[in-house]
Design an enzyme around this catalytic site. Structure first.
Site, short mmCIF file in Angstrom:
data_model
loop_
_atom_site.label_atom_id
_atom_site.label_comp_id
_atom_site.label_asym_id
_atom_site.label_seq_id
_atom_site.Cartn_x
_atom_site.Cartn_y
_atom_site.Cartn_z
N SER A 22 0.84 -1.20 0.00
CA SER A 22 0.00 0.00 0.00
C SER A 22 0.87 1.25 0.00
O SER A 22 2.05 1.17 -0.38
CB SER A 22 -0.95 -0.03 1.21
OG SER A 22 -1.97 0.93 1.05
N ASN A 23 0.33 2.38 0.40
CA ASN A 23 1.07 3.64 0.43
C ASN A 23 0.51 4.52 1.55
O ASN A 23 -0.51 4.18 2.14
CB ASN A 23 0.99 4.33 -0.96
CG ASN A 23 -0.44 4.62 -1.32
OD1 ASN A 23 -1.11 5.42 -0.69
ND2 ASN A 23 -0.95 3.92 -2.34
#
Ligand code: C5P
Length: 212
Positions: free
Chosen positions: A21-22
């Site tokens: 993810s981020n």
């Protein structure tokens, strides 16, 4: 008008307990949804995993992965006038997602990734929708934003340098640059994400009236 706004990160699972993810928190997208609703528009907010309250009067649909987000955007876009893609969509996902937790010794040292679909590019084939994208960059965003604007067929790209203090992931403020396909670049001062959101909404309104 009918606005569709995407926000937050996507999660791309390796197994039920691990994902890529981020750091996106969804604040910019939630601010756009709030501003559009406050201006009297009908708003559907498609959110990745975030911990923010839904702005009043906004219809929210939660998603997890980029492919989920694409599916929902496709469903709701048919009757929309504006699509604002603030979501930090993961560019890649693991080629395989295991249905049970992988043991460390079962995992190889390399992860095989495949490209996620580009949601904006997919939707760019849809007629008559005002599409607005974001370009989160490390470094001067204007040149990259102009390229994205043309490549993804957008009315506006909002560029921001995520390494700059007060800008980007997890902050309440943003210093952004508006770039249009004709190469026009407008640098805005540091302002709250809600103030940036209001500018985006009024750009879409002017654009719909043929004034932008
Ligand atoms: O090319 P880049 O990912 O930097 O472009 C950013 C813009 O494209 C953002 O508006 C983002 O929401 C959108 N995007 C998308 N689908 C992807 C990746 C990014 O629509 N798979």
């Amino acid at each position: 008008m009918k606005f569709v706004v995407t926000a937050g990160p996507t999660r791309e699972f390796i197994d039920p307990v691990r994902f890529l993810s981020n750091p996106s928190t969804g604040r910019m997208g939630f601010a756009v949804a709030r501003a559009a609703r406050a201006a009297g528009h009908d708003v559907t907010l498609i959110a990745g995993p975030v911990s923010l309250k839904t702005p009043p009067g906004v219809m929210r649909i939660d998603v997890v992965s980029a492919r989920d987000m694409l599916r929902v955007v496709r469903t709701v876009i048919a009757r929309a006038d504006v699509l604002v893609m603030t979501a930090a969509v993961a560019d890649w996902r693991p080629a395989h997602c295991a249905s049970r937790k992988l043991k460390k010794m079962e995992m190889s040292d390399t992860l095989h990734l495949v490209r996620n679909p580009d949601i904006l590019k997919t939707i760019s084939r849809q007629r008559g929708i005002i599409r607005i994208g974001f370009a989160a960059e490390t470094g001067t965003p204007a040149a990259e934003a102009a390229r994205k604007c043309r490549e993804k067929g957008l009315a506006l790209v909002v560029g921001n340098d995520v390494t700059e203090p007060g800008s980007g992931f997890g902050t309440d403020t943003n210093r952004v640059t508006f770039v249009t396909p004709d190469g026009n670049v407008q640098r805005l001062p540091l302002m709250s994400k809600l103030a940036v959101a209001r500018r985006i909404v009024s750009f879409a309104e002017r654009r719909a009236k043929g004034k932008e």
